[in-house]
Scaffold this motif. Structure first.
Motif, PDB file in Angstrom:
ATOM      1  N   PRO A 170       0.821  -1.215   0.000  1.00  0.00           N
ATOM      2  CA  PRO A 170       0.000   0.000   0.000  1.00  0.00           C
ATOM      3  C   PRO A 170       0.852   1.262   0.000  1.00  0.00           C
ATOM      4  CG  PRO A 170      -0.830  -1.571   1.617  1.00  0.00           C
ATOM      5  CD  PRO A 170       0.487  -2.094   1.142  1.00  0.00           C
ATOM      6  N   PRO A 171       0.586   2.205  -0.914  1.00  0.00           N
ATOM      7  CA  PRO A 171       1.289   3.480  -0.862  1.00  0.00           C
ATOM      8  C   PRO A 171       0.849   4.250   0.384  1.00  0.00           C
ATOM      9  CG  PRO A 171      -0.462   3.556  -2.506  1.00  0.00           C
ATOM     10  CD  PRO A 171      -0.393   2.136  -2.027  1.00  0.00           C
ATOM     11  N   TRP A 172       1.786   4.841   1.082  1.00  0.00           N
ATOM     12  CA  TRP A 172       1.448   5.546   2.317  1.00  0.00           C
ATOM     13  C   TRP A 172       0.662   6.820   2.017  1.00  0.00           C
ATOM     14  CZ3 TRP A 172       0.089   5.572   6.968  1.00  0.00           C
ATOM     15  CH2 TRP A 172       0.086   6.756   7.730  1.00  0.00           C
ATOM     16  N   ASP A 173      -0.427   7.020   2.741  1.00  0.00           N
ATOM     17  CA  ASP A 173      -1.208   8.245   2.660  1.00  0.00           C
ATOM     18  C   ASP A 173      -1.790   8.506   4.040  1.00  0.00           C
ATOM     19  OD1 ASP A 173      -2.559  10.278   0.681  1.00  0.00           O
ATOM     20  OD2 ASP A 173      -4.153   9.587   2.026  1.00  0.00           O
ATOM     21  N   VAL A 174      -1.662   9.732   4.520  1.00  0.00           N
ATOM     22  CA  VAL A 174      -2.071  10.064   5.880  1.00  0.00           C
ATOM     23  C   VAL A 174      -3.524   9.694   6.133  1.00  0.00           C
ATOM     24  CG1 VAL A 174      -2.482  11.974   7.484  1.00  0.00           C
ATOM     25  CG2 VAL A 174      -0.354  11.894   6.154  1.00  0.00           C
ATOM     26  N   THR A 175      -4.410  10.029   5.180  1.00  0.00           N
ATOM     27  CA  THR A 175      -5.840   9.794   5.375  1.00  0.00           C
ATOM     28  C   THR A 175      -6.339   8.525   4.689  1.00  0.00           C
ATOM     29  OG1 THR A 175      -6.167  11.450   3.630  1.00  0.00           O
ATOM     30  CG2 THR A 175      -6.527  12.152   5.891  1.00  0.00           C
ATOM     31  N   GLY A 176      -5.416   7.739   4.144  1.00  0.00           N
ATOM     32  CA  GLY A 176      -5.790   6.438   3.591  1.00  0.00           C
ATOM     33  C   GLY A 176      -6.397   6.482   2.214  1.00  0.00           C
ATOM     34  N   PHE A 177      -6.126   7.526   1.452  1.00  0.00           N
ATOM     35  CA  PHE A 177      -6.664   7.624   0.100  1.00  0.00           C
ATOM     36  C   PHE A 177      -5.748   6.934  -0.913  1.00  0.00           C
ATOM     37  CE2 PHE A 177      -8.793  11.683   1.644  1.00  0.00           C
ATOM     38  CZ  PHE A 177     -10.054  11.127   1.678  1.00  0.00           C
ATOM     39  N   GLY A 178      -6.368   6.408  -1.973  1.00  0.00           N
ATOM     40  CA  GLY A 178      -5.626   5.933  -3.134  1.00  0.00           C
ATOM     41  C   GLY A 178      -4.852   4.644  -2.962  1.00  0.00           C
ATOM     42  N   ASN A 179      -5.248   3.776  -2.022  1.00  0.00           N
ATOM     43  CA  ASN A 179      -4.542   2.507  -1.857  1.00  0.00           C
ATOM     44  C   ASN A 179      -4.912   1.559  -2.994  1.00  0.00           C
ATOM     45  OD1 ASN A 179      -3.340   0.123  -1.083  1.00  0.00           O
ATOM     46  ND2 ASN A 179      -4.620  -0.196   0.716  1.00  0.00           N
ATOM     47  N   ASN A 180      -3.992   1.355  -3.900  1.00  0.00           N
ATOM     48  CA  ASN A 180      -4.232   0.453  -5.035  1.00  0.00           C
ATOM     49  C   ASN A 180      -3.242  -0.714  -5.035  1.00  0.00           C
ATOM     50  OD1 ASN A 180      -1.991   2.035  -5.732  1.00  0.00           O
ATOM     51  ND2 ASN A 180      -2.455   1.983  -7.925  1.00  0.00           N
ATOM     52  N   ALA A 181      -2.802  -1.115  -3.847  1.00  0.00           N
ATOM     53  CA  ALA A 181      -1.860  -2.237  -3.750  1.00  0.00           C
ATOM     54  C   ALA A 181      -2.496  -3.524  -4.265  1.00  0.00           C
ATOM     55  CB  ALA A 181      -1.411  -2.418  -2.298  1.00  0.00           C
ATOM     56  N   ALA A 182      -1.676  -4.387  -4.813  1.00  0.00           N
ATOM     57  CA  ALA A 182      -2.149  -5.665  -5.348  1.00  0.00           C
ATOM     58  C   ALA A 182      -2.864  -6.474  -4.260  1.00  0.00           C
ATOM     59  CB  ALA A 182      -0.972  -6.460  -5.900  1.00  0.00           C
ATOM     60  N   GLN A 183      -4.025  -6.974  -4.612  1.00  0.00           N
ATOM     61  CA  GLN A 183      -4.875  -7.748  -3.693  1.00  0.00           C
ATOM     62  C   GLN A 183      -4.189  -9.033  -3.226  1.00  0.00           C
ATOM     63  OE1 GLN A 183      -8.282  -9.339  -5.680  1.00  0.00           O
ATOM     64  NE2 GLN A 183      -9.433  -9.777  -3.807  1.00  0.00           N
ATOM     65  N   ARG A 184      -4.432  -9.408  -1.979  1.00  0.00           N
ATOM     66  CA  ARG A 184      -3.980 -10.673  -1.417  1.00  0.00           C
ATOM     67  C   ARG A 184      -5.194 -11.498  -1.018  1.00  0.00           C
ATOM     68  NH1 ARG A 184       1.498 -10.216   0.618  1.00  0.00           N
ATOM     69  NH2 ARG A 184       2.181  -8.036   0.666  1.00  0.00           N
ATOM     70  N   VAL A 185      -5.219 -12.779  -1.386  1.00  0.00           N
ATOM     71  CA  VAL A 185      -6.277 -13.700  -0.954  1.00  0.00           C
ATOM     72  C   VAL A 185      -5.606 -14.959  -0.417  1.00  0.00           C
ATOM     73  CG1 VAL A 185      -8.275 -15.063  -1.644  1.00  0.00           C
ATOM     74  CG2 VAL A 185      -7.898 -12.805  -2.679  1.00  0.00           C
ATOM     75  N   GLU A 186      -5.833 -15.260   0.869  1.00  0.00           N
ATOM     76  CA  GLU A 186      -5.268 -16.459   1.475  1.00  0.00           C
ATOM     77  C   GLU A 186      -6.238 -17.614   1.288  1.00  0.00           C
ATOM     78  OE1 GLU A 186      -4.252 -15.783   5.516  1.00  0.00           O
ATOM     79  OE2 GLU A 186      -2.852 -14.149   5.063  1.00  0.00           O
ATOM     80  N   VAL A 187      -5.709 -18.747   0.823  1.00  0.00           N
ATOM     81  CA  VAL A 187      -6.529 -19.892   0.478  1.00  0.00           C
ATOM     82  C   VAL A 187      -5.931 -21.161   1.071  1.00  0.00           C
ATOM     83  CG1 VAL A 187      -7.467 -21.286  -1.415  1.00  0.00           C
ATOM     84  CG2 VAL A 187      -7.269 -18.808  -1.685  1.00  0.00           C
ATOM     85  N   VAL A 188      -6.784 -21.990   1.617  1.00  0.00           N
ATOM     86  CA  VAL A 188      -6.398 -23.346   2.029  1.00  0.00           C
ATOM     87  C   VAL A 188      -6.967 -24.321   1.004  1.00  0.00           C
ATOM     88  CG1 VAL A 188      -6.669 -25.161   3.761  1.00  0.00           C
ATOM     89  CG2 VAL A 188      -6.275 -22.791   4.474  1.00  0.00           C
ATOM     90  N   VAL A 189      -6.108 -25.137   0.428  1.00  0.00           N
ATOM     91  CA  VAL A 189      -6.545 -26.136  -0.558  1.00  0.00           C
ATOM     92  C   VAL A 189      -6.570 -27.490   0.123  1.00  0.00           C
ATOM     93  CG1 VAL A 189      -6.045 -27.216  -2.779  1.00  0.00           C
ATOM     94  CG2 VAL A 189      -5.524 -24.785  -2.429  1.00  0.00           C
ATOM     95  N   ARG A 190      -7.693 -28.188  -0.010  1.00  0.00           N
ATOM     96  CA  ARG A 190      -7.819 -29.507   0.631  1.00  0.00           C
ATOM     97  C   ARG A 190      -8.055 -30.572  -0.405  1.00  0.00           C
ATOM     98  NH1 ARG A 190     -13.843 -28.731   3.409  1.00  0.00           N
ATOM     99  NH2 ARG A 190     -15.011 -28.731   1.441  1.00  0.00           N
TER     100      ARG A 190
END
Length: 343
Positions: free
Chosen positions: A323-343
């Motif tokens: 996430p790019p740092w922003d004081v008020t939290g605007f414009g966060n376009n960081a690549a999405q993370r999804v945690e998955v358990v495969v069974r």
């Protein structure tokens, strides 16, 4: 804190499984409502166009609906989308990734009304005043935003009365709202009741004090305007109720997502499993302001895995991994993370 919980119960994000829809159903479209939803009496609603104009206007909803209209498919994203992932987190609406949606908006091009009103040469900005009123930062005001004339006169900036082929719902700005394609959602003023032409920069709370990118507390910062390049995937498998962690069966898994940018077409989407990046299959846009669908195939093996996606737009801008740092939290376009358990 309790205030953030209250905000999160009033505002709603688009469930990420709704990424399967090319056009987000109205009931699933994200919402950010700053104050109260005003009472919108369509029969008596009037839009005023005044200030530095040659012919001030007052026009009712029925008159607007009788004018030539157009429908534009537009992806809107809240400028604060992703704020909840920052640390330390600025106290406001704690979006994770769900503050984005796409709808088909129908209305009259704003330029047509501005031509009828006749802007004076001295006009520097057009101010759009909503009917919703309250306090922000201790200052009482109606929610208002401005655009420069050149931006406001774009043919796809609309005075909208319908969404996805039906009249606007109260929470989406009924009976009339502005939609500014390509910009973060704060520009698309809801419950629009007045357009004011002025010969200076608008200094309202939501324009001059809020919605700025700031790296240091107290600096003026840079105004939020067009959406940064971004992408999301619909998380595969089934979720845990509380933590939303995903469980997937081993074998081939189809991954579907969307990518968008306020600066133009998406040229590339990459999908990663445990840091191993590969190109996804990318569809063409269904219009110049709509997100693009992408797909990937994952041969899921038993164990714990992290899935990610990132997009690159036509300007070469690419999503960052953090996430790019922003004081008020605007414009966060960081690549999405999804945690998955495969069974």
């Amino acid at each position: 804190m309790q205030e953030e919980v209250a905000l999160a119960t009033r505002n709603s994000g688009m469930p990420l499984e709704a990424l399967r829809y090319d056009v987000t159903p109205a009931g699933l479209h994200y919402l950010l409502i700053h104050f109260d939803i005003p009472e919108g009496d369509a029969a008596n609603w009037k839009l005023r166009v005044d200030g530095l104009v040659s012919r001030p206007l007052e026009i009712g909803l029925a008159q607007l609906q009788g004018m030539p209209s157009k429908t534009v498919r537009v992806t809107l994203e809240c400028a604060g989308n992703g704020r909840g992932q920052g640390s330390p987190r600025y106290p406001s609406m704690p979006w994770l990734e769900e503050g984005v949606s796409t709808a088909e908006w129908t209305g009259v091009p704003l330029a047509e009304l501005l031509k009828q009103a006749g802007l004076h040469e001295s006009v520097q900005e057009l101010v759009f005043h909503g009917a919703d009123r309250g306090f922000d930062g201790g200052i009482e005001h109606s929610y208002s935003r401005s655009l420069r004339p050149a931006e406001a006169m774009r043919g796809d900036v609309l005075l909208v009365h319908s969404m996805n082929g039906a009249p606007l719902l109260p929470q989406h700005g009924a009976p009339l709202r502005l939609v500014v394609p390509g910009w973060y959602g704060m520009a698309s003023v809801k419950w629009l009741e007045r357009i004011e032409a002025i010969d200076r920069a608008f200094d309202g709370v939501q324009q001059a004090l809020s919605y700025h990118f700031r790296s240091v507390v107290g600096e003026k910062g840079v105004p939020c305007t067009r959406m940064r390049v971004n992408s999301l995937m619909a998380p595969p498998g089934i979720p845990d109720f509380y933590g939303r962690r995903r469980t997937v069966e081993a074998g081939p898994v189809a991954i579907l997502g969307r990518a968008w940018s306020g600066d133009g077409e998406i040229k590339r989407v990459e999908f990663a499993v445990d840091g191993d990046w590969q190109d996804a299959m990318l569809d063409q846009r269904a219009g110049p302001h709509a997100w693009q669908r992408w797909q990937a195939r994952w041969d899921a093996s038993v164990g714990r895995h992290e899935l990610r996606c990132r997009a690159t737009d036509v300007t070469g801008a690419k999503q960052p991994l953090e996430p790019p740092w922003d004081v008020t939290g605007f414009g966060n376009n960081a690549a999405q993370r999804v945690e998955v358990v495969v069974r």
